[in-house]
Design an enzyme around this catalytic site. Structure first.
Site, PDB file in Angstrom:
ATOM      1  N   ASP A 153     101.370   4.211  60.732  1.00 14.62           N
ATOM      2  CA  ASP A 153     102.595   3.468  60.429  1.00 14.62           C
ATOM      3  C   ASP A 153     102.867   2.616  61.662  1.00 14.62           C
ATOM      4  O   ASP A 153     103.321   3.119  62.684  1.00 14.62           O
ATOM      5  CB  ASP A 153     103.753   4.450  60.166  1.00 14.62           C
ATOM      6  CG  ASP A 153     105.080   3.712  59.941  1.00 14.62           C
ATOM      7  OD1 ASP A 153     105.068   2.472  59.916  1.00 14.62           O
ATOM      8  OD2 ASP A 153     106.116   4.387  59.797  1.00 14.62           O
ATOM      9  N   LYS A 168     106.030  -6.963  65.955  1.00 10.91           N
ATOM     10  CA  LYS A 168     105.770  -7.019  64.510  1.00 10.91           C
ATOM     11  C   LYS A 168     106.597  -8.129  63.843  1.00 10.91           C
ATOM     12  O   LYS A 168     106.219  -8.669  62.813  1.00 10.91           O
ATOM     13  CB  LYS A 168     106.121  -5.658  63.902  1.00 10.91           C
ATOM     14  CG  LYS A 168     105.836  -5.525  62.407  1.00 10.91           C
ATOM     15  CD  LYS A 168     106.078  -4.094  61.968  1.00 10.91           C
ATOM     16  CE  LYS A 168     106.024  -3.905  60.477  1.00 10.91           C
ATOM     17  NZ  LYS A 168     106.252  -2.500  60.094  1.00 10.91           N
ATOM     18  N   GLU A 191     104.684   0.001  52.844  1.00  8.39           N
ATOM     19  CA  GLU A 191     105.409   1.143  53.399  1.00  8.39           C
ATOM     20  C   GLU A 191     106.204   1.943  52.353  1.00  8.39           C
ATOM     21  O   GLU A 191     106.132   3.174  52.339  1.00  8.39           O
ATOM     22  CB  GLU A 191     106.326   0.668  54.538  1.00  8.39           C
ATOM     23  CG  GLU A 191     105.527   0.323  55.794  1.00  8.39           C
ATOM     24  CD  GLU A 191     106.244  -0.582  56.768  1.00  8.39           C
ATOM     25  OE1 GLU A 191     107.440  -0.845  56.570  1.00  8.39           O
ATOM     26  OE2 GLU A 191     105.602  -1.037  57.731  1.00  8.39           O
ATOM     27  N   ASP A 230     113.983   1.179  52.283  1.00  6.84           N
ATOM     28  CA  ASP A 230     113.340   1.310  53.600  1.00  6.84           C
ATOM     29  C   ASP A 230     113.946   0.301  54.570  1.00  6.84           C
ATOM     30  O   ASP A 230     113.629  -0.884  54.517  1.00  6.84           O
ATOM     31  CB  ASP A 230     111.826   1.088  53.437  1.00  6.84           C
ATOM     32  CG  ASP A 230     111.064   1.202  54.755  1.00  6.84           C
ATOM     33  OD1 ASP A 230     111.717   1.358  55.802  1.00  6.84           O
ATOM     34  OD2 ASP A 230     109.821   1.130  54.740  1.00  6.84           O
TER      35      ASP A 230
END
Length: 345
Positions: free
Chosen positions: A8, A70, A171, A193
């Site tokens: 992850d 990211k 994810e 999420d």
């Protein structure tokens, strides 16, 4: 073929797992932690620091410590998201010949996949230490709303780290798979999420262990980093009103603000008030200046109310796309650190 690892690769933290004897095991890092901060630091001695050790020296080495990379992956320098990140980031974000956003550290320009690759190398090494064998294959998760460029850039990061990326998984889908492992009933689940840098909502149908993704929506530039930023701006505004000094102009001060903002946000998940104390944050002709104020949960929720509201429209979109009503959802799974905020729950 050796064992494949699951990674992850988060905006704020990363985690690596391996399947051992039919059970998923989280691989601890060198410090014994289950998650590794997605932070890379470059020292004057030419060392590259990754994780907790890089995060700890960020305050004294702000310009050479890169985090939340990211949010830059697969993005153009001219994009609105990169412009927003440049406003508060203590490190330098620069243009590149092909228009991609890059990070300049100590006179060298790094692409986001290179920096993510450095973090992935550390995770790969931790997995190899844990398993006692070489690791070559990996499955990496990405936000469901990542486009093809961002997915390819994530694959490139894996390649740089010496990993063959077997698959890129969304994810929310990965979270649903973990939740549904071994379950046989028929359920419709929504995975909400809200992580460090991205927000995803996915609606899935689970039938006898088989998953079907009905719809997905989200915002790839909304997450815990933005919540931190609201607290940072509140602190900077308060300090400016009290002293006339704008802390946003000082890279070192910005890094200190970021650190305490994140801590205050986490504390406000469990307490109703937190004290923010930053001695010697600035100085002028009259001497050193300190910041010492309390932030209540109500004040914090007022600051971030609009950010939480930004997650509502994607939820409606996902329901519409799945041709479902709110009452058709059996369960909601909350994923990501920012969902621990009572306001989100």
């Amino acid at each position: 073929m050796g064992k494949a690892i699951g990674i992850d690769l988060g905006t704020t933290n990363c985690c690596v797992t391996v399947l051992e004897g039919g059970a998923v095991q989280i691989v601890p890092n060198k410090e014994g932690g289950r998650t590794t901060p997605s932070v890379v630091g470059f020292t004057d001695k030419g060392e590259r620091l990754v994780g907790q050790i890089a995060k700890r020296q960020a305050v004294t080495n702000a310009a050479n410590t890169v985090y939340a990379v990211k949010r830059l992956i697969g993005r153009k320098f001219s994009s609105a998201e990169v412009a927003r990140m440049r406003e508060t980031s203590p490190f330098e974000i620069v243009d590149s010949p092909n228009g991609d956003a890059r990070v300049r550290v100590q006179g060298r320009s790094y692409s986001p996949p290179e920096l993510s690759g450095i973090v992935l190398q550390r995770l790969k090494a931790a997995a190899e230490d844990f398993l006692g064998e070489a690791v070559t294959d990996a499955i990496i998760t990405v936000p469901a709303y990542f486009d093809d460029t961002q997915r390819q850039a994530t694959k490139d990061a894996g390649k740089i780290a010496g990993l063959r990326v077997e698959r890129i998984i969304n994810e929310p889908t990965a979270a649903a798979l973990a939740y549904g492992l071994g379950k046989t009933e028929v359920e419709r689940i929504a995975v909400y999420d809200l992580g460090g840098g991205t927000f995803d909502i996915s609606i899935l149908e689970m039938n006898d262990g088989v998953f079907e993704v009905l719809s997905t929506s989200g915002n790839t530039f909304l997450g815990g980093e933005d919540f931190d930023e609201r607290i940072m701006n509140w602190m900077a505004d308060q300090f400016l009103a009290d002293t006339g000094i704008d802390l946003r102009q000082d890279r070192l001060a910005l890094q200190r603000l970021k650190e305490v903002a994140e801590r205050a946000k986490c504390e406000l998940s469990t307490t109703t008030e937190t004290n923010i104390n930053l001695p010697f944050i600035a100085a002028d002709a009259t001497g050193p200046k300190h910041f010492n104020k309390s932030l209540t949960r109500d004040e914090f929720e007022t600051l971030v109310k609009e950010l939480v509201e930004q997650t509502i429209e994607p939820c409606h979109t996902a329901l519409r796309d799945a041709k479902l009503q709110r009452g058709d959802i059996d369960k909601v799974i909350l994923v990501g650190g920012q969902t621990r905020s009572p306001m989100v729950e």
